[in-house]
Design a protein around this motif. Structure first.
Motif, PDB file in Angstrom:
ATOM      1  N   THR A  20       0.424  -1.360  -0.199  1.00 23.59           N
ATOM      2  CA  THR A  20      -0.069  -0.396  -0.142  1.00 23.59           C
ATOM      3  C   THR A  20       0.860   1.315   0.028  1.00 23.59           C
ATOM      4  O   THR A  20       2.102   0.981   0.112  1.00 23.59           O
ATOM      5  CB  THR A  20      -0.844  -0.188   1.060  1.00 23.59           C
ATOM      6  OG1 THR A  20      -0.129   0.252   2.518  1.00 23.59           O
ATOM      7  CG2 THR A  20      -1.657  -1.159   0.891  1.00 23.59           C
ATOM      8  N   GLU A  21      -0.049   2.763  -0.482  1.00 25.65           N
ATOM      9  CA  GLU A  21       0.982   3.737  -0.273  1.00 25.65           C
ATOM     10  C   GLU A  21       2.269   4.075   1.393  1.00 25.65           C
ATOM     11  O   GLU A  21       2.774   4.609   1.135  1.00 25.65           O
ATOM     12  CB  GLU A  21      -0.151   4.522  -0.547  1.00 25.65           C
ATOM     13  CG  GLU A  21       0.654   6.203  -0.933  1.00 25.65           C
ATOM     14  CD  GLU A  21       1.281   5.963  -2.248  1.00 25.65           C
ATOM     15  OE1 GLU A  21       2.097   7.072  -2.558  1.00 25.65           O
ATOM     16  OE2 GLU A  21       0.939   5.350  -3.004  1.00 25.65           O
ATOM     17  N   SER A  22       1.075   3.403   2.434  1.00 24.29           N
ATOM     18  CA  SER A  22       1.601   3.558   3.704  1.00 24.29           C
ATOM     19  C   SER A  22       2.757   2.873   3.888  1.00 24.29           C
ATOM     20  O   SER A  22       3.804   2.850   3.939  1.00 24.29           O
ATOM     21  CB  SER A  22       0.455   3.536   4.418  1.00 24.29           C
ATOM     22  OG  SER A  22       0.267   2.299   4.474  1.00 24.29           O
ATOM     23  N   LYS A  81       4.925   1.967   1.301  1.00 27.09           N
ATOM     24  CA  LYS A  81       5.312   2.303   0.477  1.00 27.09           C
ATOM     25  C   LYS A  81       6.525   3.465   1.173  1.00 27.09           C
ATOM     26  O   LYS A  81       7.628   3.343   0.832  1.00 27.09           O
ATOM     27  CB  LYS A  81       4.818   2.658  -0.619  1.00 27.09           C
ATOM     28  CG  LYS A  81       5.210   2.040  -2.120  1.00 27.09           C
ATOM     29  CD  LYS A  81       4.310   2.061  -3.519  1.00 27.09           C
ATOM     30  CE  LYS A  81       3.761   1.151  -4.076  1.00 27.09           C
ATOM     31  NZ  LYS A  81       3.381   1.315  -5.279  1.00 27.09           N
ATOM     32  N   PRO A  98       6.407   6.695  -3.845  1.00 30.55           N
ATOM     33  CA  PRO A  98       5.093   7.628  -3.367  1.00 30.55           C
ATOM     34  C   PRO A  98       5.144   8.439  -4.483  1.00 30.55           C
ATOM     35  O   PRO A  98       5.886   9.064  -4.337  1.00 30.55           O
ATOM     36  CB  PRO A  98       5.402   7.441  -2.378  1.00 30.55           C
ATOM     37  CG  PRO A  98       6.460   5.738  -2.045  1.00 30.55           C
ATOM     38  CD  PRO A  98       6.643   6.000  -2.851  1.00 30.55           C
TER      39      PRO A  98
END
Length: 556
Positions: free
Chosen positions: A403-405, A407, A434
């Motif tokens: 997920t973005e978090s 990453k 990101p």
């Protein structure tokens, strides 16, 4: 049926003279008196009438049926064929049964000893083969000091030609192809390829190598080569079922390895350390191997460190941390040379990239922990953090499901301010990063461009200032040179004026002198006759005569 069995059947032994011996469930029917003629032990038991102890005479010794049959054949007068495979076992049984020359002349111990001294010990291959074959029998020959004879013989031969210990440490393949046995070995040994010491059991190999090291007659690099080969055979390539034996070998190998830096390959040290942990070797063994690894960590390659972290777990990462900490503790006082720290920092970056790109089993927390170690090592040592960026990119490529978090968690160790211009260009176009990281990279890239332009402008200004200074200096030099020329010209003119004045004075003086002289000549009537022309003689007397001549006229 063997010759010995046929002989016994032909003699029709009765129950009183017959002796039944079981050697590993193989029965031997022998004559007691025949054995007693050659064996002092059997003779003593017969004399003391201890018949019940006769069947047990071999219970305290390791004897195999084949070897005991040779002993029995010798007692019955048959010729015995000795080989390097059976000589130690024959000696052991003969020595235990007291078959020496004191009991009977030309006995078995003397014959076997003569064969050992003349046919076995002079040859490396036969000596190694005999020592290996007599593994279980030599304990009974402690008083005979046969083991020491084998060890001394092998050490002497290895000191003469260390290459027979195994594969020598070769730097290139050409040297390996040039190896040939010495002419003496080729002459007396058709099969010159030597038996390897690594085939010996550990109970012989370790004391032999210790004695060889203490003798200092064999170069240490050949000893290390043999020890490494021994570990490879009995630990790295051995079956998993013999873990207890592996542990003993690993601990013995650690005791045999020297502490000299660079003498042992990093690949071997890392493998041995990993196996010592797997096999739960002693703490002394693990600590000793870890110390050797840390002393030459700057000589290692990323693939060497990869050996320690094949489990892809935090425990493996902690092992890497322990090795690195030990490395820095060894170099804490040696701060003048920073090259080892630079090499280790680059090593960690290469290892981080290797771990991130090779396997998708590397967890996020393990990667972040390893990346933090790498950043801590490279801080203040490496100028750019491009290696960290490439490792993060490889990790994100192998873990596209993050997920973005997650990453952002993987990228938190990245210092964008330390990215090079090329690194910024690559990161700005990287879609796996990101968005916040990309924005930060763009900002850093803009700052780098601004700094670059400012440096270029500053450089141009400095160059212009330098050129102006150079022009001023040249003008000043030119002015000074003009003034010098003027001064020189003035001095020349002054000199010319002085010369001209002297010439005028000289000429005036000369003219004046001539006039006085002419007056003297006029006064005294031109008494001198050294005039060179008519103009020089201008007295009045001459002029008067001319005038008188003009007045005379001749007429016809």
């Amino acid at each position: 049926m063997s010759d010995l069995e046929r002989t016994n059947s032909n003699k029709n032994l009765n129950s009183k003279s017959e002796l039944l011996l079981n050697v590993k469930d193989v029965p031997f029917h022998l004559c007691k008196e025949t054995l007693a003629k050659r064996s002092a032990i059997v003779s003593s038991l017969l004399e003391r009438n201890k018949m019940d102890e006769l069947p047990c005479i071999l219970q305290d010794i390791e004897a195999d049926p084949e070897t005991f049959e040779l002993i029995a054949r010798f007692c019955y007068g048959y010729k015995v064929k000795f080989t390097s495979n059976n000589i130690v076992s024959v000696l052991c049984i003969a020595y235990y049964l007291g078959m020496n020359d004191e009991h009977s002349t030309d006995n078995l111990v003397g014959k076997a000893s003569s064969f050992l001294e003349t046919r076995v010990l002079p040859c490396w291959n036969e000596t190694v083969n005999a020592l290996r074959s007599g593994d279980k029998s030599l304990d009974k020959l402690a008083d005979f000091e046969l083991v020491d004879l084998f060890f001394d013989s092998l050490i002497e031969k290895a000191s003469y030609d260390p290459r027979i210990l195994g594969e020598p440490p070769i730097k290139n393949r050409e040297e390996a192809n040039e190896y040939r046995p010495n002419p003496r070995r080729r002459l007396f040994d058709n099969d010159w390829k030597s038996e390897d010491l690594i085939t010996l059991p550990l109970r012989f190999y370790e004391p032999l190598m210790i004695r060889a090291m203490e003798s200092r007659r064999i170069p240490v690099e050949y000893m290390v080569s043999s020890v490494c080969s021994y570990a490879k055979k009995w630990v790295f390539d051995a079956e998993e079922s013999v873990s207890g034996k592996k542990r003993e070998v690993v601990e013995a190998v650690e005791r045999l390895l020297p502490h000299q830096r660079g003498l042992i390959s990093c690949d071997f040290l890392f493998k041995t350390l990993k196996h010592s942990i797997w096999l739960e070797a002693s703490s002394e063994c693990r600590n000793g191997l870890g110390m050797r690894v840390s002393k030459q960590l700057d000589l290692a390659k990323p693939t060497d460190l990869r050996i320690l972290s094949q489990g892809e777990s935090l425990e493996d990462i902690q092992l890497v941390r322990t090795v690195i900490t030990s490395f820095y503790s060894n170099y804490e006082e040696e701060t003048e040379d920073v090259s080892p720290f630079v090499k280790v920092a680059k090593l960690l970056e290469g290892f981080l990239f290797l771990a991130a790109s090779e396997s998708s089993a590397l967890k996020l927390d393990a990667f972040v922990a390893l990346a933090e170690i790498t950043v801590a090592i490279s801080q203040g040592v490496l100028r750019y953090s491009d290696g960290i960026y490439r490792a993060i990119d490889a990790f994100l490529d192998r873990h596209r499901y993050l997920t973005e978090s997650e990453k952002m968690e993987a990228c938190k160790v990245l210092d964008c301010d330390k990215l090079s211009r090329q690194g910024c260009e690559e990161a700005a176009k990287n879609q796996r990063l990101p968005v916040r990281i990309v924005v930060k990279v763009l900002f850093v890239s803009q700052l780098q461009i601004r700094d670059t332009v400012a440096k270029e402008i500053r450089g141009v200004e400095e160059k212009v200032d330098e050129e102006d200074e150079e022009e001023e200096e040249e003008e000043e030099i030119r002015v000074w040179s003009d003034e010098d020329e003027m001064e020189k010209m003035s001095e020349k003119l002054l000199g010319l004026e002085i010369e001209n004045h002297e010439c005028v004075v000289h000429r005036w003086k000369k003219t004046k002198k001539i006039s006085v002289w002419r007056q003297v000549k006029r006064k005294f009537g031109c008494l001198t006759t050294t005039s060179s022309s008519d103009d020089a003689c201008t007295c009045d007397v001459k002029n008067k005569k001319k005038k008188k001549k003009k007045k005379i006229h001749h007429y016809k």
